[in-house]
Write a protein that holds these residues in place. Structure first.
Motif, PDB file in Angstrom:
ATOM      1  N   ARG A 165       0.885  -1.196   0.123  1.00 30.53           N
ATOM      2  CA  ARG A 165       0.025   0.075   0.049  1.00 30.53           C
ATOM      3  C   ARG A 165       0.917   1.233   0.063  1.00 30.53           C
ATOM      4  NH1 ARG A 165      -1.091  -2.713   4.861  1.00 30.53           N
ATOM      5  NH2 ARG A 165      -0.180  -1.446   6.813  1.00 30.53           N
ATOM      6  N   ASN A 374     -10.705   2.041   4.151  1.00 29.72           N
ATOM      7  CA  ASN A 374     -10.264   2.457   2.893  1.00 29.72           C
ATOM      8  C   ASN A 374      -9.043   2.895   2.855  1.00 29.72           C
ATOM      9  OD1 ASN A 374     -10.320   4.931   3.956  1.00 29.72           O
ATOM     10  ND2 ASN A 374     -12.582   5.319   3.286  1.00 29.72           N
ATOM     11  N   GLU A 375      -8.655   3.315   1.748  1.00 30.44           N
ATOM     12  CA  GLU A 375      -7.059   3.568   1.377  1.00 30.44           C
ATOM     13  C   GLU A 375      -6.755   4.892   2.552  1.00 30.44           C
ATOM     14  OE1 GLU A 375      -4.310   5.842  -1.844  1.00 30.44           O
ATOM     15  OE2 GLU A 375      -5.173   3.842  -2.311  1.00 30.44           O
ATOM     16  N   TYR A 378      -6.477   3.304   6.162  1.00 28.58           N
ATOM     17  CA  TYR A 378      -5.185   2.497   6.380  1.00 28.58           C
ATOM     18  C   TYR A 378      -3.897   3.433   6.430  1.00 28.58           C
ATOM     19  CZ  TYR A 378      -5.759  -2.319   6.340  1.00 28.58           C
ATOM     20  OH  TYR A 378      -5.827  -3.661   6.475  1.00 28.58           O
TER      21      TYR A 378
END
Length: 484
Positions: A165, A374-375, A378
């Protein structure tokens, strides 16, 4: 494309602008495999030998990223090249390639050894490898650096260490103990820890423990197992689960290779295969839910020395102390040993019991941690965890003594009646009769001398727990005491 492959692809684009799968070099002549050319093909494409914990492995080096290959993986890699460059040769390679790459060991064993040195965190710096950058954490700063700059170090990392990520810095914080809770990045996970702790001091202690386990440098002068439990379990020595211990462990697995082992019926003396799932990439070994009979002393050598990894039907592997994983334990029971040897090797993380079977984190926070993020959620979590590392590097491993647990332990080592009597009647800055105190206590003995001896030991226990002083004297043939 799997997650690790996607990470590597992103890194390669950063390093060279495009992702090349093969360096072309045919290893056949007509209908025959040319062994010398096959070896050259493998080496040109980054295949090397690497000794990992006394065992020789075949790896593929792509810039500074190392991936361990089995003989089958090497065969499949070569097959893909054949399929792309000379499909007519495919059937011949399928028939004869196995002999050189899988049956016989000479070819793969003769590959050049890796030229790079392994990357290791040092005592003052921790680096994490995301799919868009390297995050560098010190006591004074968190910064990102591109892989191009990291490549100049001439050190390799394993492919498994790359976090799939992206990362960017959201907040600049002050990692001092007085303001860490206030200044660190807000996230769902930070709120979970806020609810699972009682005070800023408690919160800081848990965060320093997280930083200690995330910073994989192993200092022989500060080698400890982190024991994660909860107040009620420690007070009663009975299970009081669902306090959040699982989410503590889950947070580590989002960053590094965590190996977990069921410790409910663990006997480290008899079970020699406890560590068999540990390999070169394991950074944290967790023994889950150890029971009342668990003997912490059996872990001493694994905490402070080399780790012996015995797998079934294979050669024993010895992992040097600096390369072995740190150790964490979760438990719903007390680990009662309190000698200096035990104290030096364990660090207690105690969660309050805000969360339980009826009050779950997902209800309090409105979502399942990790699973429903969601991103951006995170990213906030990642920032907070990097800040925990910075906090640990700045302040060290901070202990926390829970007041409720302290009182419960005091009662367990004396009696509830004793503690209540002392706190209600004996703090008037005067001397009291030890015999008189003993007569008021429920002590299972008819001997006054025995009762007085037990009462005196309880008084010594009390002042030790409360960090106060006591004076004993004899007056008129009777022993007296006074708190000072």
């Amino acid at each position: 494309m799997d997650k690790l492959a996607q990470c590597l692809s992103n890194i390669l684009k950063d390093l060279q602008g495009k992702d090349k799968h093969f360096q072309k070099l045919d290893f056949w002549n007509g209908n025959k495999i040319v062994v010398s050319k096959l070896k050259k093909f493998l080496e040109v494409n980054g295949f090397r030998t690497l000794k990992i914990s006394q065992l020789s492995k075949v790896v593929k080096v792509t810039y500074n990223v190392v991936e361990v290959f089995t003989p089958q993986d090497v065969f499949n890699y070569c097959l893909k090249y054949v399929e792309a460059e000379n499909s007519d040769f495919e059937s011949i390679f399928l028939e004869h390639g196995e002999k050189y790459l899988m049956t016989k060991k000479a070819l793969l064993g003769s590959l050049k050894p890796i030229e790079l040195k392994p990357y290791k965190n040092d005592i003052s710096t921790s680096r994490y490898f995301y799919n868009n950058c390297v995050v560098e954490v010190t006591a004074n700063e968190i910064k990102t650096i591109p892989y191009k700059d990291f490549q100049k170090r001439k050190q390799y990392i394993f492919k498994e260490t790359i976090i799939n990520r992206p990362y960017k810095i959201l907040d600049e914080i002050n990692p001092d103990v007085d303001n860490f809770k206030k200044s660190s990045t807000n996230s769902d996970y930070k709120e979970f820890l806020n609810l699972a702790t009682n005070s800023d001091e408690h919160f800081n202690s848990v965060c320093s423990s997280k930083g200690y386990l995330l910073h994989d440098f192993k200092n022989p002068a500060n080698a400890k197992a982190v024991i994660i439990t909860d107040v009620l379990s420690q007070a009663t020595n009975e299970p009081n689960g669902r306090s959040g211990k699982g989410l503590i462990i889950k947070s580590f697995s989002e960053f590094t290779n965590v190996v977990e082992y069921n410790g409910k019926n663990l006997d480290l003396k008899r079970d020699k295969f406890v560590y068999q799932s540990i390999d070169h990439s394991t950074r944290l070994f967790v023994i889950q839910d150890v029971g009342k009979s668990f003997d912490f002393e059996d872990l001493f050598s694994q905490i402070t020395d080399k780790m012996d990894v015995q797998r079934k039907h294979t050669q024993k592997m010895i992992i040097e102390f600096a390369d072995s994983p740190k150790i964490a334990i979760t438990t719903n029971y007390t680990i009662p040993q309190n000698t200096d040897s035990f104290t030096d090797r364990k660090h207690l993380v105690i969660l309050n019991n805000h969360f339980n079977a009826n009050r779950k984190p997902e209800k309090e926070l409105g979502k399942l941690l990790f699973l429903q993020w969601n991103e951006s959620e995170y990213l906030a979590f990642d920032n907070f965890m990097m800040q925990c590392i910075q906090f640990y590097l700045k302040n060290g491993l901070l202990s926390y003594e829970d007041p409720e647990l302290k009182r419960q332990n005091l009662i367990s080592n004396t009696s509830k009646l004793f503690v209540e009597l002392i706190e209600s009647d004996y703090f008037n800055n005067e001397y009291y009769s030890l015999k008189e105190l003993a007569s008021k206590l429920e002590i299972n003995s008819n001997e006054n001398s025995v009762k007085s001896k037990i009462a005196k030991n309880w008084l010594k226990t009390y002042v030790s727990y409360m960090n106060i002083k006591i004076d004993f004297r004899t007056s008129g043939g009777f022993e007296q005491f006074c708190f000072s």
